[in-house]
Design a protein around this motif. Structure first.
Motif, mmCIF file in Angstrom:
data_model
loop_
_atom_site.group_PDB
_atom_site.id
_atom_site.type_symbol
_atom_site.label_atom_id
_atom_site.label_comp_id
_atom_site.label_asym_id
_atom_site.label_seq_id
_atom_site.Cartn_x
_atom_site.Cartn_y
_atom_site.Cartn_z
ATOM 1 N N ALA A 1 18.977 -15.537 -18.082
ATOM 2 C CA ALA A 1 19.215 -15.854 -16.671
ATOM 3 C C ALA A 1 19.982 -14.719 -15.989
ATOM 4 O O ALA A 1 19.665 -14.323 -14.860
ATOM 5 C CB ALA A 1 19.977 -17.165 -16.557
ATOM 6 N N ALA A 2 20.991 -14.188 -16.667
ATOM 7 C CA ALA A 2 21.774 -13.091 -16.092
ATOM 8 C C ALA A 2 20.895 -11.851 -15.913
ATOM 9 O O ALA A 2 20.982 -11.158 -14.891
ATOM 10 C CB ALA A 2 22.968 -12.768 -16.990
ATOM 11 N N TRP A 3 20.025 -11.587 -16.875
ATOM 12 C CA TRP A 3 19.146 -10.431 -16.762
ATOM 13 C C TRP A 3 18.156 -10.621 -15.622
ATOM 14 O O TRP A 3 17.899 -9.699 -14.851
ATOM 15 C CB TRP A 3 18.408 -10.196 -18.073
ATOM 16 N N ASP A 4 17.574 -11.818 -15.518
ATOM 17 C CA ASP A 4 16.618 -12.077 -14.441
ATOM 18 C C ASP A 4 17.284 -11.946 -13.081
ATOM 19 O O ASP A 4 16.705 -11.394 -12.143
ATOM 20 C CB ASP A 4 15.987 -13.465 -14.606
ATOM 21 N N LYS A 5 18.520 -12.449 -12.963
ATOM 22 C CA LYS A 5 19.249 -12.335 -11.696
ATOM 23 C C LYS A 5 19.523 -10.859 -11.378
ATOM 24 O O LYS A 5 19.336 -10.413 -10.248
ATOM 25 C CB LYS A 5 20.562 -13.096 -11.763
ATOM 26 N N HIS A 6 19.937 -10.108 -12.384
ATOM 27 C CA HIS A 6 20.212 -8.684 -12.185
ATOM 28 C C HIS A 6 18.933 -7.945 -11.775
ATOM 29 O O HIS A 6 18.956 -7.120 -10.858
ATOM 30 C CB HIS A 6 20.784 -8.073 -13.461
ATOM 31 N N ALA A 7 17.833 -8.252 -12.456
ATOM 32 C CA ALA A 7 16.571 -7.593 -12.132
ATOM 33 C C ALA A 7 16.128 -7.926 -10.710
ATOM 34 O O ALA A 7 15.662 -7.051 -9.973
ATOM 35 C CB ALA A 7 15.494 -7.992 -13.140
ATOM 36 N N ALA A 8 16.288 -9.186 -10.306
ATOM 37 C CA ALA A 8 15.898 -9.573 -8.953
ATOM 38 C C ALA A 8 16.798 -8.903 -7.910
ATOM 39 O O ALA A 8 16.320 -8.453 -6.864
ATOM 40 C CB ALA A 8 15.965 -11.090 -8.814
ATOM 41 N N ASP A 9 18.094 -8.826 -8.198
ATOM 42 C CA ASP A 9 19.022 -8.200 -7.247
ATOM 43 C C ASP A 9 18.757 -6.699 -7.096
ATOM 44 O O ASP A 9 18.896 -6.148 -6.013
ATOM 45 C CB ASP A 9 20.468 -8.414 -7.694
ATOM 46 N N THR A 10 18.401 -6.042 -8.179
ATOM 47 C CA THR A 10 18.180 -4.600 -8.085
ATOM 48 C C THR A 10 16.850 -4.264 -7.437
ATOM 49 O O THR A 10 16.680 -3.149 -6.940
ATOM 50 C CB THR A 10 18.234 -3.942 -9.471
ATOM 51 N N LEU A 11 15.921 -5.188 -7.422
ATOM 52 C CA LEU A 11 14.626 -4.921 -6.813
ATOM 53 C C LEU A 11 14.579 -5.270 -5.327
ATOM 54 O O LEU A 11 13.581 -4.998 -4.669
ATOM 55 C CB LEU A 11 13.526 -5.686 -7.552
ATOM 56 N N LYS A 12 15.649 -5.862 -4.807
ATOM 57 C CA LYS A 12 15.680 -6.185 -3.383
ATOM 58 C C LYS A 12 15.739 -4.892 -2.568
ATOM 59 O O LYS A 12 16.511 -3.993 -2.861
ATOM 60 C CB LYS A 12 16.901 -7.042 -3.040
ATOM 61 N N VAL A 13 14.915 -4.840 -1.539
ATOM 62 C CA VAL A 13 14.920 -3.679 -0.671
ATOM 63 C C VAL A 13 16.010 -3.901 0.376
ATOM 64 O O VAL A 13 16.030 -4.907 1.069
ATOM 65 C CB VAL A 13 13.542 -3.495 -0.006
ATOM 66 N N ARG A 14 16.899 -2.945 0.456
ATOM 67 C CA ARG A 14 18.010 -3.057 1.399
ATOM 68 C C ARG A 14 17.935 -1.904 2.383
ATOM 69 O O ARG A 14 17.410 -0.832 2.089
ATOM 70 C CB ARG A 14 19.340 -3.025 0.658
ATOM 71 N N ASP A 15 18.504 -2.114 3.553
ATOM 72 C CA ASP A 15 18.564 -1.055 4.547
ATOM 73 C C ASP A 15 19.646 -0.070 4.111
ATOM 74 O O ASP A 15 20.809 -0.417 3.962
ATOM 75 C CB ASP A 15 18.911 -1.654 5.916
ATOM 76 N N ASP A 16 19.258 1.164 3.882
ATOM 77 C CA ASP A 16 20.252 2.134 3.479
ATOM 78 C C ASP A 16 20.642 3.006 4.667
ATOM 79 O O ASP A 16 20.006 3.010 5.712
ATOM 80 C CB ASP A 16 19.762 2.975 2.308
ATOM 81 N N ASP A 17 21.680 3.764 4.504
ATOM 82 C CA ASP A 17 22.250 4.529 5.598
ATOM 83 C C ASP A 17 21.544 5.851 5.838
ATOM 84 O O ASP A 17 21.902 6.582 6.754
ATOM 85 C CB ASP A 17 23.733 4.796 5.328
ATOM 86 N N ASP A 18 20.570 6.195 5.039
ATOM 87 C CA ASP A 18 19.902 7.483 5.203
ATOM 88 C C ASP A 18 19.128 7.565 6.518
ATOM 89 O O ASP A 18 18.980 8.649 7.078
ATOM 90 C CB ASP A 18 18.952 7.747 4.032
ATOM 91 N N ASP A 19 18.639 6.463 7.017
ATOM 92 C CA ASP A 19 17.878 6.482 8.272
ATOM 93 C C ASP A 19 18.763 6.927 9.436
ATOM 94 O O ASP A 19 18.327 7.661 10.316
ATOM 95 C CB ASP A 19 17.287 5.109 8.561
ATOM 96 N N ASP A 20 20.010 6.484 9.460
ATOM 97 C CA ASP A 20 20.921 6.855 10.535
ATOM 98 C C ASP A 20 21.227 8.352 10.506
ATOM 99 O O ASP A 20 21.355 8.987 11.542
ATOM 100 C CB ASP A 20 22.221 6.060 10.438
ATOM 101 N N ASP A 21 21.352 8.910 9.321
ATOM 102 C CA ASP A 21 21.642 10.338 9.202
ATOM 103 C C ASP A 21 20.491 11.174 9.742
ATOM 104 O O ASP A 21 20.705 12.212 10.352
ATOM 105 C CB ASP A 21 21.909 10.713 7.748
ATOM 106 N N ASP A 22 19.256 10.727 9.531
ATOM 107 C CA ASP A 22 18.100 11.462 10.039
ATOM 108 C C ASP A 22 18.089 11.467 11.562
ATOM 109 O O ASP A 22 17.747 12.469 12.182
ATOM 110 C CB ASP A 22 16.798 10.851 9.511
ATOM 111 N N ASP A 23 18.473 10.359 12.182
ATOM 112 C CA ASP A 23 18.505 10.293 13.640
ATOM 113 C C ASP A 23 19.547 11.241 14.214
ATOM 114 O O ASP A 23 19.325 11.885 15.228
ATOM 115 C CB ASP A 23 18.791 8.863 14.111
ATOM 116 N N GLU A 24 20.696 11.342 13.565
ATOM 117 C CA GLU A 24 21.743 12.233 14.046
ATOM 118 C C GLU A 24 21.308 13.693 13.936
ATOM 119 O O GLU A 24 21.626 14.505 14.790
ATOM 120 C CB GLU A 24 23.024 12.005 13.261
ATOM 121 N N ASP A 25 20.583 14.029 12.879
ATOM 122 C CA ASP A 25 20.106 15.404 12.709
ATOM 123 C C ASP A 25 19.109 15.764 13.814
ATOM 124 O O ASP A 25 19.099 16.893 14.305
ATOM 125 C CB ASP A 25 19.434 15.588 11.331
#
Length: 100
Positions: free
Chosen positions: A71-95
């Motif tokens: 159960a802990a492994w399945d939860k970890h695997a599901a959490d790591t596969l979630k796509v999250r909004d990262d901050d790299d998009d904001d840096d590209d706009d500033e450039d």
């Protein structure tokens, strides 16, 4: 060139015998571990395959533990596969703004 009048290197008998004893203990440990792990090292057996002794085993507790681990492994695997909004998009706009 040869060191002059210095006598050859000598050691105390206690150090020599202590070194021999420690070497013996070291080799006995190597042989003991080889007795238990050599089939795994040679690929003849998987490390998780053990000879089971039912008197020393609590199957119910082991099953609960493995369920928890799965159960802990399945939860970890599901959490790591979630796509999250990262901050790299904001840096590209500033450039892009700096270039204008």
């Amino acid at each position: 060139m040869g060191g002059g009048d210095r006598p050859p290197l000598t050691t105390n008998a206690w150090h020599t015998n202590g070194g021999i004893a420690m070497g013996f203990v070291c080799w006995m440990w190597v042989f003991y571990r080889a007795k238990h792990d050599l089939p795994v090292v040679l690929g003849l057996r998987h490390p998780w395959e053990h000879e089971h002794d039912d008197e020393l085993h609590d199957d119910q507790a082991e099953d609960k533990h493995f369920e928890y681990l799965h159960a802990a492994w399945d939860k970890h695997a599901a959490d790591t596969l979630k796509v999250r909004d990262d901050d790299d998009d904001d840096d590209d706009d500033e450039d892009d703004d700096d270039d204008e």
